[in-house]
Design an enzyme around this catalytic site. Structure first.
Site, PDB file in Angstrom:
ATOM      1  NE  ARG A   1      60.696  36.981  68.930  1.00  0.00           N
ATOM      2  CZ  ARG A   1      60.310  36.776  67.651  1.00  0.00           C
ATOM      3  NH1 ARG A   1      61.213  36.664  66.678  1.00  0.00           N
ATOM      4  NH2 ARG A   1      59.042  36.746  67.340  1.00  0.00           N
TER       5      ARG A   1
ATOM      6  CB  SER B   1      56.533  36.625  74.468  1.00  0.00           C
ATOM      7  OG  SER B   1      55.379  36.730  73.680  1.00  0.00           O
TER       8      SER B   1
ATOM      9  CD  GLU C   1      60.721  36.886  72.979  1.00  0.00           C
ATOM     10  OE1 GLU C   1      60.033  35.877  72.758  1.00  0.00           O
ATOM     11  OE2 GLU C   1      60.483  37.998  72.506  1.00  0.00           O
TER      12      GLU C   1
END
Ligand SMILES: Cc1cc2nc3c(=O)[nH]c(=O)nc-3n(C[C@H](O)[C@H](O)[C@H](O)COP(=O)(O)OP(=O)(O)OC[C@H]3O[C@@H](n4cnc5c(N)ncnc54)[C@H](O)[C@@H]3O)c2cc1C
Length: 287
Positions: free
Chosen positions: A163, A211, A281
């Site tokens: 990510r 998320s 994230e």
């Protein structure tokens, strides 16, 4: 400067999946890459923030100064490039790419089907699911720099990990060339099975940003948050999802400040209970 497709003081809550965020001074939707290039070449001195589908950003309540460029409705073609290979422009959605790949027998691209972002967002975040990540399949990228010049770059010029992608210089993505192994195909029913699996475990009908935290390997952020007893915990108009503890739900009327406060609360509790630092994230931007 001649700007046709632009709005002043556009509320970014209309352009983010959390449905929160203050105004952008200028909100610009380029018609095509020439338009974008011309705009950037004349935009000297103004700060530029790029938005894809707004599914991985928390825009603060004060909004964003300068210009926000949105590709949600433009620069969005996907075309075959060679066998098992396609060029995807950044405004196309991940779902568009998954369907294109299913039709053209480029199987592994099915993993894009549940990701609600754009290809530009997927390249920036190295988005992934079901064991695959975006940059696994990237052969080259077309990018635009701060003065509107287009460059073609090799993936070797980027550093990518879970990510996260580091750029060689300030740039935005315009398109990418992707190649998929010929051996695997995916059917519509497999795409549906992936979707069904997500529906079972994630609050997909609510306003979220996916998320919120990266998984602090070998742990899962959702497990830690659940074990800390935070499922359902509420601040203002938002709460930790009772379905998946790594999701924060805007129950209606949440502000960005509520969400940011809940993020900090989760980080503090998880640190105190498990001595783990949860890194977001989601990108928090604006003022
Ligand atoms: C229900 C739900 C499920 C999700 N599931 C997943 C999942 O399984 N896997 C996963 O990885 N993510 C998932 N996400 C998160 C999100 O969809 C991805 O991170 C996606 O890649 C973000 O794309 P976007 O277009 O929405 O990016 P945005 O949120 O608009 O932007 C994200 C970042 O990318 C930058 N950016 C966007 N376009 C460009 C561009 N062209 N050039 C340079 N920078 C750019 C922005 O400036 C920002 O910093 C999920 C989100 C939701 C709401």
């Amino acid at each position: 400067m001649k700007l046709i497709n632009f709005l002043r003081n556009e509320s970014l809550s209309r352009h983010t999946s959390w449905k929160v965020g203050g105004p952008a001074d200028v909100f610009f939707i380029p018609d095509n890459r020439q338009d974008l290039s011309q705009f950037l070449s004349q935009n000297k001195g103004n700060s530029v923030t790029w938005l894809g589908n707004g599914t991985n950003v928390l825009v603060r309540d004060g909004g964003i100064r300068g210009v926000v460029i949105s590709t949600k409705k433009s620069i969005n073609k996907i075309t075959m490039a060679a066998e098992n290979s396609c060029r995807a422009e950044v405004g196309a959605s991940c779902m568009d790419l998954a369907l294109f790949a299913e039709k053209n027998e480029m199987g592994p691209a099915a993993f894009f089907s549940g990701i609600p972002g754009s290809i530009g967002g997927a390249l920036t975040m190295n988005a992934g699911s079901f064991g695959h990540e975006t940059w696994e399949f990237v052969e080259s990228v077309e990018v635009i720099d701060e003065v509107g010049i287009i460059h073609h770059l090799d993936p070797k010029e980027f550093k990518f990990s879970y990510r996260s992608v580091e750029f060689p210089f300030p740039l935005w993505f315009v398109s990418c060339l992707m190649k998929f192994p010929e051996s695997e195909t995916t059917t519509k029913s497999e795409l549906k099975a992936m979707r069904d699996q997500r529906i079972k475990t994630q609050p997909l009908t609510e306003d979220t940003c996916g998320s919120v935290f990266k998984n602090p390997k070998p742990d899962h952020a959702g497990d830690l948050i659940e074990r800390a007893g935070l499922k359902g915990y509420k601040i203002g108009g938002c709460s930790i999802s009772t379905k998946h503890a790594n999701f924060i739900v805007n129950e209606g009327g949440a502000t960005s400040a509520d969400i940011e406060e809940l993020i900090k609360h989760v980080q503090n509790i998880v640190k105190a209970k498990f001595d783990v630092d949860l890194e977001t994230e989601v990108r928090i931007i604006g003022e």
